[in-house]
Scaffold this active site. Structure first.
Site, mmCIF file in Angstrom:
data_model
loop_
_atom_site.group_PDB
_atom_site.id
_atom_site.type_symbol
_atom_site.label_atom_id
_atom_site.label_comp_id
_atom_site.label_asym_id
_atom_site.label_seq_id
_atom_site.Cartn_x
_atom_site.Cartn_y
_atom_site.Cartn_z
ATOM 1 N N ARG A 46 2.355 11.439 4.320
ATOM 2 C CA ARG A 46 1.506 10.289 4.667
ATOM 3 C C ARG A 46 0.135 10.783 5.133
ATOM 4 O O ARG A 46 -0.886 10.162 4.885
ATOM 5 C CB ARG A 46 2.167 9.400 5.733
ATOM 6 C CG ARG A 46 1.266 8.257 6.183
ATOM 7 C CD ARG A 46 1.985 7.051 6.804
ATOM 8 N NE ARG A 46 3.189 7.365 7.540
ATOM 9 C CZ ARG A 46 3.215 7.985 8.731
ATOM 10 N NH1 ARG A 46 2.093 8.329 9.327
ATOM 11 N NH2 ARG A 46 4.372 8.234 9.313
ATOM 12 N N TYR A 98 -13.720 -10.883 -5.896
ATOM 13 C CA TYR A 98 -12.357 -10.785 -6.404
ATOM 14 C C TYR A 98 -11.464 -11.700 -5.541
ATOM 15 O O TYR A 98 -11.570 -11.678 -4.300
ATOM 16 C CB TYR A 98 -11.897 -9.332 -6.312
ATOM 17 C CG TYR A 98 -10.447 -9.152 -6.674
ATOM 18 C CD1 TYR A 98 -10.018 -9.326 -7.992
ATOM 19 C CD2 TYR A 98 -9.503 -8.839 -5.712
ATOM 20 C CE1 TYR A 98 -8.688 -9.192 -8.321
ATOM 21 C CE2 TYR A 98 -8.161 -8.695 -6.039
ATOM 22 C CZ TYR A 98 -7.765 -8.869 -7.347
ATOM 23 O OH TYR A 98 -6.440 -8.739 -7.662
ATOM 24 N N ASP A 172 -17.939 -2.770 -3.354
ATOM 25 C CA ASP A 172 -16.803 -2.721 -4.277
ATOM 26 C C ASP A 172 -17.383 -2.358 -5.643
ATOM 27 O O ASP A 172 -18.027 -3.179 -6.294
ATOM 28 C CB ASP A 172 -16.106 -4.098 -4.300
ATOM 29 C CG ASP A 172 -14.884 -4.116 -5.220
ATOM 30 O OD1 ASP A 172 -14.805 -3.263 -6.131
ATOM 31 O OD2 ASP A 172 -14.022 -4.998 -5.035
ATOM 32 N N LYS A 197 -8.182 -0.172 -12.122
ATOM 33 C CA LYS A 197 -9.002 -0.651 -13.237
ATOM 34 C C LYS A 197 -9.613 0.525 -14.004
ATOM 35 O O LYS A 197 -8.889 1.304 -14.572
ATOM 36 C CB LYS A 197 -10.052 -1.624 -12.705
ATOM 37 C CG LYS A 197 -9.512 -2.639 -11.659
ATOM 38 C CD LYS A 197 -8.528 -3.634 -12.220
ATOM 39 C CE LYS A 197 -7.778 -4.428 -11.155
ATOM 40 N NZ LYS A 197 -8.607 -5.124 -10.170
HETATM 41 C C1 LIG Z 1 -8.459 -5.677 -8.875
HETATM 42 C C2 LIG Z 1 -9.585 -5.714 -7.952
HETATM 43 C C3 LIG Z 1 -9.396 -5.521 -6.572
HETATM 44 C C4 LIG Z 1 -8.031 -5.328 -5.956
HETATM 45 O O1 LIG Z 1 -7.435 -4.122 -6.323
HETATM 46 P P1 LIG Z 1 -5.845 -3.914 -6.515
HETATM 47 O O2 LIG Z 1 -5.754 -2.540 -7.028
HETATM 48 O O3 LIG Z 1 -5.364 -4.979 -7.453
HETATM 49 O O4 LIG Z 1 -5.232 -4.097 -5.158
HETATM 50 C C5 LIG Z 1 -10.529 -5.532 -5.765
HETATM 51 N N1 LIG Z 1 -11.760 -5.726 -6.272
HETATM 52 C C6 LIG Z 1 -11.972 -5.925 -7.591
HETATM 53 C C7 LIG Z 1 -13.362 -6.128 -8.090
HETATM 54 C C8 LIG Z 1 -10.901 -5.925 -8.474
HETATM 55 O O5 LIG Z 1 -11.115 -6.154 -9.773
#
Ligand SMILES: *Cc1c(COP(=O)(O)O)cnc(C)c1O
Length: 381
Positions: A46, A98, A172, A197
């Site tokens: 962890r 998101y 982000d 992604k």
């Molecule tokens: C998918 C996504 C998230 C969340 O991420 P997860 O891996 O699904 O928890 C946050 N911000 C954006 C822009 C995303 O496309």
């Protein structure tokens, strides 16, 4: 090193035990100690795991940071950032986020005493207007999901830091990836990714990332990651590292295909509006051109016929694009935000910002563009 080299070699060493060129998957929770407290840098997974360390060093490298952190999901990474704050602190965030980020802010953290303001960040002055002595974090998503709005990271960071240098700016960077924009170089303190992604890139894992360039901030985030426990496992860390090695060539093709599809949609008689920062007609094109190297593979559009039935008919007709949540993989996906990824945003909020019944979001993959265009043409018929 240049970016296209960093994706492959950034922060990487051959395995010290065997010389293995790829980092082994250290599928272990614990590590032998020769005497209590005497160990080789690893005690319990962890806190740290060598496969995750290899990935985290790569994360730091590709975003021009000094420290990277790998989480069990993108939302776990955001959760870690918010836990830097205390009750009474305020956050200013974009109004097109998101859906899961919005849900976490309003339904999890409001009840712990944080206050959130949501504003259109296309206008940097909107951020300044909301700042007060309780403001501790600015949360920027650019391009936004799903309306592809652009916020000027450099300008917002400068405005915020001039007013109060202790306020953290977090970006982000999931949609753009470091191939297209480097928020830490533009003045941000924290970069966050859903590595699920584009970084992973193959729709085969769920993971989050944070990257920073400040030692003290890194220590605070590491403490929360360790104490909270939402870490990425070694198998997923291996997969993400493998994915990132081709990030630059995947992104190049995502951008080419994204632009071709946006241009095609722009001329299609059934389409009312196309959202893609690469189009000259896009209202934020000038900011995008300044801060991004290219414009990515995410394209949204609205139909002239503003109805769910019209959208569903098209969504059910794709053969190459798969109707599915998520984005950023090599394969093309199509999504209906109001019923899928953004269902957690109240209808009134969605309408206010323009997420309507006919809005369709494409994650344009790296297939042959002729097949993608033919599929779109057929679906729109
Ligand atoms: C998918 C996504 C998230 C969340 O991420 P997860 O891996 O699904 O928890 C946050 N911000 C954006 C822009 C995303 O496309």
């Amino acid at each position: 090193m240049k970016f296209n080299t960093k994706t492959i070699h950034g922060g990487q060493e051959h395995d010290p035990a065997t010389g293995a060129v790829m980092p082994p998957i250290y599928q272990t929770s614990t590590y032998a100690q020769s005497s209590p407290g005497k160990h080789k840098g690893y005690e319990y997974s962890r806190a740290a795991n060598p496969t995750r360390t290899a990935l985290e060093n790569n994360f730091a490298s590709i975003e021009n940071g000094t420290h990277g952190f790998a989480f069990s999901s993108g939302l776990a990474a955001i959760d870690c950032v918010l836990k830097l704050l205390n009750p009474g602190d305020e956050v200013i965030a974009g109004d097109d986020l998101y859906g899961g980020t919005y849900r976490m802010f309003t339904r999890m953290f409001e009840k712990y005493g944080l206050k959130f303001h949501f504003v259109n960040m296309e206008e940097s002055a909107n951020v300044e207007a909301l700042m007060n002595s309780n403001t501790k974090l600015i949360w920027i998503e650019t391009p936004t999901n799903p309306l592809m709005k652009i916020a000027d990271i450099d300008k917002i960071s400068k405005i915020v830091k001039r007013k109060d240098s202790n306020v953290l700016v977090a970006v982000d960077n999931t949609f753009a990836t470091p191939y297209l924009q480097l928020p830490l170089d533009l003045g941000a303190d924290i970069v966050m990714h859903s590595a699920t992604k584009y970084l992973g890139g193959h729709s085969d894992l769920v993971m989050g990332a944070l990257m920073v360039k400040d030692q003290q901030l890194a220590e605070e985030l590491h403490f929360i990651q360790f104490a909270g426990g939402a870490v990425a496992g070694p198998q997923d860390s291996f997969l993400a590292l493998r994915g990132i090695k081709t990030l630059h060539i995947r992104m190049q093709r995502h951008c080419e295909n994204g632009m071709a599809i946006a241009k095609y949609l722009e001329t299609h008689p059934k389409i009312a509006e196309v959202f893609y920062p690469g189009l000259e007609s896009d209202k934020s094109h000038h900011i995008a051109k300044k801060q991004m190297k290219d414009f990515g593979g995410m394209v949204s559009f609205k139909l002239k016929e503003e109805s769910e039935a019209a959208a569903f008919k098209i969504l059910e007709s794709f053969k190459v694009f798969t109707l599915a949540e998520s984005l950023g993989g090599v394969e093309s996906l199509v999504n209906h935000p109001i019923t899928m990824t953004h269902a957690s945003i109240p209808a009134k909020e969605r309408e206010k910002i323009g997420i309507t019944n006919s809005l369709i979001r494409l994650s344009v993959g790296i297939e042959d563009i002729d097949d993608l265009l033919a599929d779109l043409k057929r679906a729109l018929q």
